[in-house]
Design a protein around this motif. Structure first.
Motif, PDB file in Angstrom:
ATOM      1  N   HIS A  56       9.291   4.037  -1.709  1.00  0.00           N
ATOM      2  CA  HIS A  56       8.805   5.907  -1.422  1.00  0.00           C
ATOM      3  C   HIS A  56       7.347   5.375  -0.781  1.00  0.00           C
ATOM      4  CE1 HIS A  56       6.645   8.893  -3.621  1.00  0.00           C
ATOM      5  NE2 HIS A  56       5.206   7.732  -4.114  1.00  0.00           N
ATOM      6  N   TRP A  57       7.374   5.927  -0.145  1.00  0.00           N
ATOM      7  CA  TRP A  57       5.884   5.716   0.493  1.00  0.00           C
ATOM      8  C   TRP A  57       4.999   7.686   0.486  1.00  0.00           C
ATOM      9  CZ3 TRP A  57       5.636   1.730   3.467  1.00  0.00           C
ATOM     10  CH2 TRP A  57       6.698   1.075   3.494  1.00  0.00           C
ATOM     11  N   LYS A  58       4.088   6.498   0.462  1.00  0.00           N
ATOM     12  CA  LYS A  58       2.699   7.267  -0.213  1.00  0.00           C
ATOM     13  C   LYS A  58       1.846   8.402   0.932  1.00  0.00           C
ATOM     14  CE  LYS A  58       1.003   5.294  -3.883  1.00  0.00           C
ATOM     15  NZ  LYS A  58       0.197   4.618  -4.519  1.00  0.00           N
ATOM     16  N   SER A  59       2.501   7.838   2.040  1.00  0.00           N
ATOM     17  CA  SER A  59       1.947   8.367   3.771  1.00  0.00           C
ATOM     18  C   SER A  59       2.592   7.392   4.702  1.00  0.00           C
ATOM     19  CB  SER A  59       0.427   7.822   3.740  1.00  0.00           C
ATOM     20  OG  SER A  59      -0.212   8.369   4.886  1.00  0.00           O
TER      21      SER A  59
ATOM     22  N   SER B 122      -4.313   4.362   6.542  1.00  0.00           N
ATOM     23  CA  SER B 122      -5.193   3.977   6.076  1.00  0.00           C
ATOM     24  C   SER B 122      -4.946   3.543   7.782  1.00  0.00           C
ATOM     25  CB  SER B 122      -4.354   2.822   4.925  1.00  0.00           C
ATOM     26  OG  SER B 122      -2.857   2.695   5.368  1.00  0.00           O
ATOM     27  N   PHE B 123      -6.147   3.073   7.297  1.00  0.00           N
ATOM     28  CA  PHE B 123      -6.140   2.178   9.064  1.00  0.00           C
ATOM     29  C   PHE B 123      -7.004   0.996   8.893  1.00  0.00           C
ATOM     30  CE2 PHE B 123      -8.430   1.099  13.033  1.00  0.00           C
ATOM     31  CZ  PHE B 123      -8.181   2.056  14.442  1.00  0.00           C
ATOM     32  N   ILE B 124      -5.406  -0.146   9.260  1.00  0.00           N
ATOM     33  CA  ILE B 124      -5.361  -1.848   9.316  1.00  0.00           C
ATOM     34  C   ILE B 124      -5.805  -2.154  10.593  1.00  0.00           C
ATOM     35  CG2 ILE B 124      -4.290  -3.461   8.268  1.00  0.00           C
ATOM     36  CD1 ILE B 124      -2.710  -1.979   6.737  1.00  0.00           C
ATOM     37  N   VAL B 125      -6.700  -3.077   9.999  1.00  0.00           N
ATOM     38  CA  VAL B 125      -7.282  -3.687  11.190  1.00  0.00           C
ATOM     39  C   VAL B 125      -6.713  -5.334  11.163  1.00  0.00           C
ATOM     40  CG1 VAL B 125      -8.950  -4.240  12.951  1.00  0.00           C
ATOM     41  CG2 VAL B 125      -9.138  -2.375  11.707  1.00  0.00           C
ATOM     42  N   PHE B 126      -6.155  -5.614  12.088  1.00  0.00           N
ATOM     43  CA  PHE B 126      -6.054  -7.547  11.987  1.00  0.00           C
ATOM     44  C   PHE B 126      -6.473  -8.310  12.729  1.00  0.00           C
ATOM     45  CE2 PHE B 126      -3.068 -10.828  12.860  1.00  0.00           C
ATOM     46  CZ  PHE B 126      -3.363 -11.713  11.533  1.00  0.00           C
ATOM     47  N   VAL B 127      -7.090  -8.713  12.154  1.00  0.00           N
ATOM     48  CA  VAL B 127      -7.971  -9.713  14.124  1.00  0.00           C
ATOM     49  C   VAL B 127      -7.179 -11.251  14.252  1.00  0.00           C
ATOM     50  CG1 VAL B 127     -10.028 -11.067  14.817  1.00  0.00           C
ATOM     51  CG2 VAL B 127     -10.164  -8.713  13.346  1.00  0.00           C
ATOM     52  N   ALA B 128      -6.682 -11.393  14.944  1.00  0.00           N
ATOM     53  CA  ALA B 128      -6.207 -12.750  15.063  1.00  0.00           C
ATOM     54  C   ALA B 128      -6.973 -13.737  15.933  1.00  0.00           C
ATOM     55  CB  ALA B 128      -4.502 -12.363  16.021  1.00  0.00           C
ATOM     56  N   GLY B 129      -7.433 -14.543  14.703  1.00  0.00           N
ATOM     57  CA  GLY B 129      -7.831 -16.140  15.289  1.00  0.00           C
ATOM     58  C   GLY B 129      -9.516 -16.169  14.165  1.00  0.00           C
ATOM     59  N   GLY B 130      -9.636 -15.034  13.470  1.00  0.00           N
ATOM     60  CA  GLY B 130     -10.626 -14.930  12.695  1.00  0.00           C
ATOM     61  C   GLY B 130     -11.343 -13.857  12.715  1.00  0.00           C
ATOM     62  N   LEU B 131     -12.053 -13.547  11.443  1.00  0.00           N
ATOM     63  CA  LEU B 131     -12.613 -12.411  10.486  1.00  0.00           C
ATOM     64  C   LEU B 131     -14.177 -12.947  10.224  1.00  0.00           C
ATOM     65  CD1 LEU B 131     -12.474  -9.169  10.650  1.00  0.00           C
ATOM     66  CD2 LEU B 131     -11.812  -9.796   8.771  1.00  0.00           C
ATOM     67  N   THR B 132     -15.537 -12.805  10.084  1.00  0.00           N
ATOM     68  CA  THR B 132     -16.319 -12.808   9.724  1.00  0.00           C
ATOM     69  C   THR B 132     -16.945 -12.184   8.890  1.00  0.00           C
ATOM     70  OG1 THR B 132     -18.113 -11.292  10.948  1.00  0.00           O
ATOM     71  CG2 THR B 132     -16.765 -13.018  12.206  1.00  0.00           C
TER      72      THR B 132
ATOM     73  N   MET C 130       0.676  -0.752  -0.056  1.00  0.00           N
ATOM     74  CA  MET C 130       0.289  -0.134  -0.612  1.00  0.00           C
ATOM     75  C   MET C 130       0.680   0.813   0.360  1.00  0.00           C
ATOM     76  SD  MET C 130      -3.272  -0.931   2.620  1.00  0.00           S
ATOM     77  CE  MET C 130      -3.382   0.407   2.036  1.00  0.00           C
ATOM     78  N   LYS C 131       2.374   1.162   0.270  1.00  0.00           N
ATOM     79  CA  LYS C 131       2.907   1.957   0.447  1.00  0.00           C
ATOM     80  C   LYS C 131       2.810   3.292   1.596  1.00  0.00           C
ATOM     81  CE  LYS C 131       4.545   1.582  -4.142  1.00  0.00           C
ATOM     82  NZ  LYS C 131       4.923   2.639  -4.946  1.00  0.00           N
ATOM     83  N   HIS C 132       1.697   2.550   2.705  1.00  0.00           N
ATOM     84  CA  HIS C 132       1.750   3.359   3.724  1.00  0.00           C
ATOM     85  C   HIS C 132       2.348   3.323   5.255  1.00  0.00           C
ATOM     86  CE1 HIS C 132      -2.686   5.108   2.216  1.00  0.00           C
ATOM     87  NE2 HIS C 132      -1.694   5.316   1.445  1.00  0.00           N
ATOM     88  N   TYR C 133       3.352   3.842   5.274  1.00  0.00           N
ATOM     89  CA  TYR C 133       4.224   3.466   6.633  1.00  0.00           C
ATOM     90  C   TYR C 133       3.051   3.496   7.886  1.00  0.00           C
ATOM     91  CZ  TYR C 133       8.055   3.839   9.411  1.00  0.00           C
ATOM     92  OH  TYR C 133       8.838   3.322  10.430  1.00  0.00           O
ATOM     93  N   PRO C 134       3.009   3.012   8.709  1.00  0.00           N
ATOM     94  CA  PRO C 134       2.485   3.043  10.405  1.00  0.00           C
ATOM     95  C   PRO C 134       3.024   3.745  10.950  1.00  0.00           C
ATOM     96  CG  PRO C 134       2.764   0.964   9.386  1.00  0.00           C
ATOM     97  CD  PRO C 134       3.101   1.487   8.131  1.00  0.00           C
ATOM     98  N   SER C 135       2.250   4.510  11.131  1.00  0.00           N
ATOM     99  CA  SER C 135       3.629   5.479  12.881  1.00  0.00           C
ATOM    100  C   SER C 135       2.620   5.124  14.216  1.00  0.00           C
ATOM    101  CB  SER C 135       3.342   6.670  12.590  1.00  0.00           C
ATOM    102  OG  SER C 135       1.564   7.357  12.358  1.00  0.00           O
ATOM    103  N   GLN C 136       1.427   4.508  13.620  1.00  0.00           N
ATOM    104  CA  GLN C 136       1.198   4.309  15.669  1.00  0.00           C
ATOM    105  C   GLN C 136       0.931   2.914  14.846  1.00  0.00           C
ATOM    106  OE1 GLN C 136      -2.399   6.612  16.610  1.00  0.00           O
ATOM    107  NE2 GLN C 136      -1.187   8.383  16.902  1.00  0.00           N
ATOM    108  N   ILE C 137       0.837   1.897  16.059  1.00  0.00           N
ATOM    109  CA  ILE C 137       0.240   0.302  16.318  1.00  0.00           C
ATOM    110  C   ILE C 137      -0.458   0.480  17.853  1.00  0.00           C
ATOM    111  CG2 ILE C 137       1.380  -1.793  16.170  1.00  0.00           C
ATOM    112  CD1 ILE C 137       3.580  -0.567  14.933  1.00  0.00           C
ATOM    113  N   ARG C 138      -2.031  -0.223  17.779  1.00  0.00           N
ATOM    114  CA  ARG C 138      -2.957  -0.980  19.503  1.00  0.00           C
ATOM    115  C   ARG C 138      -2.208  -1.566  19.179  1.00  0.00           C
ATOM    116  NH1 ARG C 138      -6.644   4.570  19.830  1.00  0.00           N
ATOM    117  NH2 ARG C 138      -6.840   3.745  21.978  1.00  0.00           N
TER     118      ARG C 138
END
Length: 662
Positions: free
Chosen positions: A210-213, A585-595, A170-178
């Motif tokens: 080249h990062w877009k964000s 971008s806001f990426i949500v990763f669900v460990a264990g499964g997504l419905t 995506m060329k989006h650099y995450p500056s925050q991890i929650r």
């Protein structure tokens, strides 16, 4: 496009060799029949199959994961005498380990015929333009099973590396991890730490990338943050069809009591044709190769039915119009009509197939069952001693016993009702073991399924009043109207994000969670701690020319240029999501499964913030879950350890004759 980059440069007839993962990846993008027609594929083989006979000038294209059996497969095939193929091409889904690369290099005869070797960095499967899956069903047990804590480290490291790959694409650099800090928060923190380390490593090795964000956010949660959504019926067309019809469900064969199909992304049905009413088996393909399915998959079931009726009416009107004018047409217009005929027949077949899918789904639909689940999920009864919640379940069970429902309740559906009841406010301090077993007896569910409900404690959700987690437990928010961030455009009143009937009260927690974090980034830091990444890279204005990362077979050196060989995986139809311009971008990763019901919310949230904020919301997970999958995984979570003792001081699993005594 991924398939074009793999098969396009290879000339002549080809044999495509795939492993299990790449087979699912290709099948999700394109049907095998279309693949053979477009790219001159003589045959598609599995990696464990043995090549039969010499194929002359055919080229062998190996698209597989970088594992030792797969590399040995290529070496063994090209070590045969006579050699079955004239040329060989290897495309790997990720970086090839040095040990395997050395093993391949030492095989002189196979290397001489190797004309292409490339690492594609695409170890995930896209289910929509806003959702992806790592296709790792075993992760659920490793993440939540307390006996396998020592096995999590390497797995979490691999997951973090794959998440870095997605950010790079995506060329989006995450500056925050929650991350979700309660329940299995230690495992989530591990993934977040490994991700930060892998991202820093990539940034050091590719300083000119080249990062877009550089203002994106990665949220890491596990399935324990919302255990209600996986057991509830979602009225989205795709979620409901896969739930009722058992399409692409993992589980035991004896559980498929009312499922007519058990094929990935396919629904098998029979139609009667001819005067003798001969039955013919047909298939409805529920993937993006079916353009009508891509339109209705995220609609609620009522909207989908109305849409299909309008399509049928339009098709009938068109056929009547053409039938009436066909005699008056000249040869030129008649020729044009004949060219459009195959496309019309294809659309007609798709409409017919999807009509069968919707009809079979509606036959299994029971409004009473859905309303009961919605009431339990949103906690209508807030007084512990009030038995209103269980009265709703008992009334539903009476209707099921009298045969008043469209379909009899399965064991899994009764267990889902028990889970929802156990999670309701009527059991604010947990159930006693005696009460839980009596409720199971009323539902006609045997004691062997008791651990399915009690195993929720391993996900950080206490059920019995014996659980030690009640002291620090904070229940998930139930009513979507009570969330702190309201829609400003509606005068502070919250509105449903999707169009659903009025009796649908439950909305998945993930929607409110993402919405709150985007609009109020400093909220909920106690439950979702924040890790900030400093030393962000500089966003460069000019776009540099792409160049691939190629690996020389004459040396062990990897030649990596400014932008390595990360590729877009969104090949099918309109999948240009990664090429669209977003500020972050806001990426949500669900460990264990997504419905399946949660997948549609990523698109809704992206459409919501595509204005001034321009935030791309993407959901990802280790796998895509059906309710039956979730029940099976809970059952197998820790089956060998009896956790609770009853009032007679005997372990639960030892009380198999409990119902016999009754």
């Amino acid at each position: 496009m991924l398939i074009e980059d793999i098969l396009g440069p290879v000339e002549g007839m080809k044999v495509l060799i795939l492993d299990d993962f790449t087979t699912r990846m290709i099948a999700n993008i394109m049907r095998m029949s279309e693949l053979s027609t477009l790219y001159n594929i003589a045959s598609v083989q599995y990696v464990t199959s043995v090549p039969t006979g010499r194929r002359g000038d055919f080229s062998a294209v190996y698209f597989m994961m970088p594992t030792e059996p797969n590399i040995k497969k290529y070496i063994d095939d090209f070590s045969l005498n006579p050699c079955p193929y004239s040329k060989g091409y290897i495309f790997l889904t990720n970086t090839c380990p040095d040990s395997l690369f050395t093993m391949l290099k030492k095989a002189r005869s196979p290397v001489k015929k190797l004309k292409g070797f490339e690492e594609l960095y695409c170890e995930y499967i896209c289910y929509s333009e806003n959702a992806f899956s790592l296709e790792d069903p075993s992760h659920f047990n490793l993440h939540f099973n307390p006996k396998k804590v020592h096995e999590r480290g390497y797995l979490n490291m691999k997951i973090a590396a794959k998440l870095v790959t997605i950010c790079v694409q995506m060329k989006h650099y995450p500056s925050q991890i929650r991350y979700f800090g309660t329940g299995c928060g230690t495992a989530n923190n591990e993934i977040a730490t490994h991700f930060k380390r892998s991202l820093s490593h990539f940034k050091l090795e590719n300083s000119n990338f080249h990062w877009k964000s550089v203002n994106s956010t990665l949220l890491i949660v596990d399935r324990g943050f919302d255990t209600i959504t996986p057991v509830i019926h979602d009225l989205t067309t795709e979620a409901l069809a896969r739930d009722f019809l058992g399409i692409d469900v993992e589980g035991n064969a004896d559980q498929k009591d009312r499922r007519e199909s058990y094929c990935p992304n396919q629904y098998v049905y029979t139609v009667k044709t001819g005067a003798d009413s001969e039955k013919i088996e047909r298939r409805a393909f529920l993937d993006d190769s079916n353009f009508l399915w891509s339109k209705i998959r995220f609609m609620n079931i009522k909207e989908a039915v109305n849409f299909m009726r309008s399509e049928i009416d339009a098709l009938q009107n068109q056929e009547q119009l053409e039938h009436g004018k066909v005699k008056d047409l000249d040869l030129t217009k008649l020729n044009q009509m004949m060219k459009m005929y195959p496309e019309q027949q294809k659309k007609k077949a798709q409409i017919g197939a999807l009509s069968y899918v919707l009809d079979a789904t509606l036959q299994s639909f029971a409004r009473e069952q859905i309303e009961c689940e919605q009431t339990l999920a949103t906690n209508c009864s807030k007084k512990p001693k009030e038995g209103r919640n269980w009265k709703l379940v008992s009334e539903l069970l009476k209707k099921d016993a009298k045969g008043e429902l469209n379909n009899a309740l399965t064991i899994h559906e009764k267990i889902r009702l028990l889970i929802l009841y156990a999670r309701s406010k009527a059991t604010v301090n947990g159930l006693s073991l005696r009460e839980l077993k009596s409720r199971m007896l009323e539902c006609d569910v045997t004691v062997e399924y008791l651990t399915i409900i009690t195993n929720l404690c391993y996900m950080g959700v206490p059920i019995l009043n014996q659980d030690s987690q009640w002291e620090n437990y904070e229940d998930q928010a139930r009513d979507w109207r009570l969330w702190p961030v309201a829609d400003k455009d509606t005068g502070g009143k919250t509105v449903r994000p999707d169009q659903m009937p009025e009796f649908i009260k439950w909305c998945p927690t993930i929607y409110h969670l993402v919405k709150t974090m985007i609009e109020s980034p400093k909220d909920m830091l106690d439950r979702y701690p924040l890790i900030e990444i400093r030393n962000r890279p500089v966003v460069k204005r000019k776009r540099r020319k792409k160049s691939r990362s190629k690996r020389s077979l004459r040396s062990q050196r990897t030649v990596t240029t400014a932008e390595s060989s990360y590729k877009y995986v969104y090949d099918c139809n309109d999948y240009e999501f990664l090429e669209r311009e977003f500020k972050s971008s806001f990426i949500v990763f669900v460990a264990g499964g997504l419905t399946y019901g949660e997948i549609k919310l990523a698109k809704i949230l992206t459409d919501l913030y595509k204005g001034n904020q321009e935030v791309a919301v993407i959901f990802g997970s280790t796998q895509i879950l059906n309710p039956d999958d979730f029940i099976e995984k809970l059952h197998n979570l820790n089956p060998d350890e009896p956790k609770y003792k009853g009032e007679d001081k005997q372990f639960v699993v030892a009380e198999s004759n409990y119902y016999d005594r009754k």
